[in-house]
Design a protein around this motif. Structure first.
Motif, mmCIF file in Angstrom:
data_model
loop_
_atom_site.group_PDB
_atom_site.id
_atom_site.type_symbol
_atom_site.label_atom_id
_atom_site.label_comp_id
_atom_site.label_asym_id
_atom_site.label_seq_id
_atom_site.Cartn_x
_atom_site.Cartn_y
_atom_site.Cartn_z
ATOM 1 N N ALA A 34 0.834 -1.206 0.000
ATOM 2 C CA ALA A 34 0.000 0.000 0.000
ATOM 3 C C ALA A 34 0.868 1.255 0.000
ATOM 4 O O ALA A 34 0.572 2.223 -0.709
ATOM 5 C CB ALA A 34 -0.944 0.000 1.190
ATOM 6 N N ARG A 35 1.940 1.254 0.763
ATOM 7 C CA ARG A 35 2.849 2.412 0.777
ATOM 8 C C ARG A 35 3.499 2.603 -0.588
ATOM 9 O O ARG A 35 3.654 3.728 -1.055
ATOM 10 C CB ARG A 35 3.908 2.253 1.869
ATOM 11 C CG ARG A 35 3.348 2.431 3.281
ATOM 12 C CD ARG A 35 4.441 2.526 4.329
ATOM 13 N NE ARG A 35 5.364 1.406 4.314
ATOM 14 C CZ ARG A 35 5.215 0.268 4.986
ATOM 15 N NH1 ARG A 35 4.165 0.093 5.752
ATOM 16 N NH2 ARG A 35 6.116 -0.683 4.913
ATOM 17 N N GLU A 36 3.879 1.510 -1.237
ATOM 18 C CA GLU A 36 4.477 1.596 -2.570
ATOM 19 C C GLU A 36 3.461 2.121 -3.586
ATOM 20 O O GLU A 36 3.805 2.948 -4.437
ATOM 21 C CB GLU A 36 5.006 0.232 -3.006
ATOM 22 C CG GLU A 36 6.226 -0.209 -2.229
ATOM 23 C CD GLU A 36 6.627 -1.651 -2.493
ATOM 24 O OE1 GLU A 36 5.906 -2.379 -3.232
ATOM 25 O OE2 GLU A 36 7.656 -2.078 -1.939
ATOM 26 N N ALA A 37 2.206 1.656 -3.505
ATOM 27 C CA ALA A 37 1.161 2.134 -4.406
ATOM 28 C C ALA A 37 0.896 3.621 -4.176
ATOM 29 O O ALA A 37 0.692 4.379 -5.126
ATOM 30 C CB ALA A 37 -0.121 1.320 -4.218
ATOM 31 N N VAL A 76 -2.851 5.141 -5.149
ATOM 32 C CA VAL A 76 -3.819 5.242 -4.065
ATOM 33 C C VAL A 76 -3.386 6.400 -3.170
ATOM 34 O O VAL A 76 -2.248 6.853 -3.254
ATOM 35 C CB VAL A 76 -3.931 3.951 -3.203
ATOM 36 C CG1 VAL A 76 -4.421 2.775 -4.011
ATOM 37 C CG2 VAL A 76 -2.636 3.631 -2.509
ATOM 38 N N ARG A 77 -4.284 6.851 -2.314
ATOM 39 C CA ARG A 77 -3.937 7.865 -1.318
ATOM 40 C C ARG A 77 -4.240 7.288 0.052
ATOM 41 O O ARG A 77 -5.303 6.690 0.270
ATOM 42 C CB ARG A 77 -4.768 9.136 -1.510
ATOM 43 C CG ARG A 77 -4.456 9.913 -2.761
ATOM 44 C CD ARG A 77 -3.293 10.876 -2.659
ATOM 45 N NE ARG A 77 -3.445 11.908 -1.674
ATOM 46 C CZ ARG A 77 -4.088 13.058 -1.844
ATOM 47 N NH1 ARG A 77 -4.675 13.319 -2.979
ATOM 48 N NH2 ARG A 77 -4.144 13.920 -0.876
ATOM 49 N N LEU A 78 -3.312 7.442 0.972
ATOM 50 C CA LEU A 78 -3.466 6.948 2.335
ATOM 51 C C LEU A 78 -4.088 8.042 3.189
ATOM 52 O O LEU A 78 -3.602 9.168 3.211
ATOM 53 C CB LEU A 78 -2.100 6.535 2.892
ATOM 54 C CG LEU A 78 -1.327 5.517 2.058
ATOM 55 C CD1 LEU A 78 0.039 5.253 2.668
ATOM 56 C CD2 LEU A 78 -2.119 4.225 1.917
ATOM 57 N N PHE A 79 -5.163 7.703 3.897
ATOM 58 C CA PHE A 79 -5.888 8.685 4.690
ATOM 59 C C PHE A 79 -5.866 8.366 6.183
ATOM 60 O O PHE A 79 -6.674 8.889 6.932
ATOM 61 C CB PHE A 79 -7.327 8.805 4.199
ATOM 62 C CG PHE A 79 -7.528 9.887 3.183
ATOM 63 C CD1 PHE A 79 -6.657 10.059 2.124
ATOM 64 C CD2 PHE A 79 -8.610 10.735 3.276
ATOM 65 C CE1 PHE A 79 -6.844 11.053 1.183
ATOM 66 C CE2 PHE A 79 -8.810 11.735 2.341
ATOM 67 C CZ PHE A 79 -7.929 11.892 1.297
ATOM 68 N N GLY A 80 -4.973 7.510 6.641
ATOM 69 C CA GLY A 80 -4.830 7.273 8.075
ATOM 70 C C GLY A 80 -5.717 6.177 8.621
ATOM 71 O O GLY A 80 -6.461 5.517 7.898
ATOM 72 N N CYS A 81 -5.632 6.002 9.925
ATOM 73 C CA CYS A 81 -6.303 4.889 10.590
ATOM 74 C C CYS A 81 -7.697 5.218 11.117
ATOM 75 O O CYS A 81 -8.459 4.321 11.436
ATOM 76 C CB CYS A 81 -5.442 4.390 11.752
ATOM 77 S SG CYS A 81 -3.904 3.628 11.197
ATOM 78 N N VAL A 82 -8.033 6.487 11.229
ATOM 79 C CA VAL A 82 -9.346 6.867 11.746
ATOM 80 C C VAL A 82 -10.315 6.971 10.565
ATOM 81 O O VAL A 82 -10.182 7.845 9.713
ATOM 82 C CB VAL A 82 -9.288 8.206 12.508
ATOM 83 C CG1 VAL A 82 -10.658 8.603 12.999
ATOM 84 C CG2 VAL A 82 -8.304 8.101 13.664
ATOM 85 N N VAL A 83 -11.265 6.058 10.540
ATOM 86 C CA VAL A 83 -12.233 6.017 9.452
ATOM 87 C C VAL A 83 -13.497 6.754 9.910
ATOM 88 O O VAL A 83 -14.123 6.352 10.880
ATOM 89 C CB VAL A 83 -12.574 4.570 9.051
ATOM 90 C CG1 VAL A 83 -13.558 4.547 7.893
ATOM 91 C CG2 VAL A 83 -11.318 3.793 8.710
ATOM 92 N N ALA A 139 -4.407 -1.192 -8.244
ATOM 93 C CA ALA A 139 -3.297 -0.375 -7.768
ATOM 94 C C ALA A 139 -2.304 -1.181 -6.952
ATOM 95 O O ALA A 139 -1.105 -0.903 -6.965
ATOM 96 C CB ALA A 139 -3.833 0.781 -6.924
ATOM 97 N N MET A 140 -2.802 -2.202 -6.286
ATOM 98 C CA MET A 140 -1.937 -3.003 -5.423
ATOM 99 C C MET A 140 -1.446 -4.263 -6.134
ATOM 100 O O MET A 140 -0.859 -5.142 -5.506
ATOM 101 C CB MET A 140 -2.680 -3.357 -4.138
ATOM 102 C CG MET A 140 -3.283 -2.140 -3.483
ATOM 103 S SD MET A 140 -2.648 -1.619 -1.928
ATOM 104 C CE MET A 140 -2.774 -2.976 -0.898
ATOM 105 N N GLY A 141 -1.709 -4.357 -7.441
ATOM 106 C CA GLY A 141 -1.224 -5.495 -8.216
ATOM 107 C C GLY A 141 -1.993 -6.776 -8.000
ATOM 108 O O GLY A 141 -1.482 -7.865 -8.261
ATOM 109 N N ARG A 142 -3.224 -6.661 -7.533
ATOM 110 C CA ARG A 142 -4.048 -7.854 -7.273
ATOM 111 C C ARG A 142 -5.112 -8.045 -8.324
ATOM 112 O O ARG A 142 -5.895 -8.958 -8.221
ATOM 113 C CB ARG A 142 -4.716 -7.746 -5.900
ATOM 114 C CG ARG A 142 -3.757 -7.640 -4.765
ATOM 115 C CD ARG A 142 -4.446 -7.664 -3.440
ATOM 116 N NE ARG A 142 -5.391 -6.559 -3.284
ATOM 117 C CZ ARG A 142 -5.565 -5.882 -2.164
ATOM 118 N NH1 ARG A 142 -4.889 -6.204 -1.085
ATOM 119 N NH2 ARG A 142 -6.451 -4.918 -2.084
ATOM 120 N N GLY A 143 -5.163 -7.172 -9.319
ATOM 121 C CA GLY A 143 -6.261 -7.242 -10.285
ATOM 122 C C GLY A 143 -5.849 -7.725 -11.630
ATOM 123 O O GLY A 143 -4.827 -8.066 -12.034
#
Length: 78
Positions: free
Chosen positions: A28-31, A37-44, A74-78
């Protein structure tokens, strides 16, 4: 990588980038570093946004299947 029809930003029209919440994995960090992708933290929040654009607008598209497909691609799983 599979092609996904991501939604355009309702404000500026740029293509969306999927938002990931939670503690990111290495992949996820590499993506995120590659702008996939954009990382928005742990608080959903109760009504989390799903997409963002390069102008930092955020929105919900309501289509979870497209969001999941975009994240998987984006994470190479598709």
């Amino acid at each position: 990588m599979a092609s996904v029809d991501v939604p355009a930003c309702p404000v500026c029209g740029e293509l969306g980038v999927p938002i990931l919440y939670g503690l990111p994995t290495r992949v996820a960090r590499e993506a995120a570093a590659a702008g996939k992708v954009r990382l928005f933290g742990c608080v959903v929040p109760p009504e989390p946004d799903q997409w963002t654009c390069s102008q930092n607008h955020t929105w919900r598209a309501g289509d979870d299947e497209t969001l999941i497909a975009a994240i998987d691609a984006a994470m190479g799983r598709g």
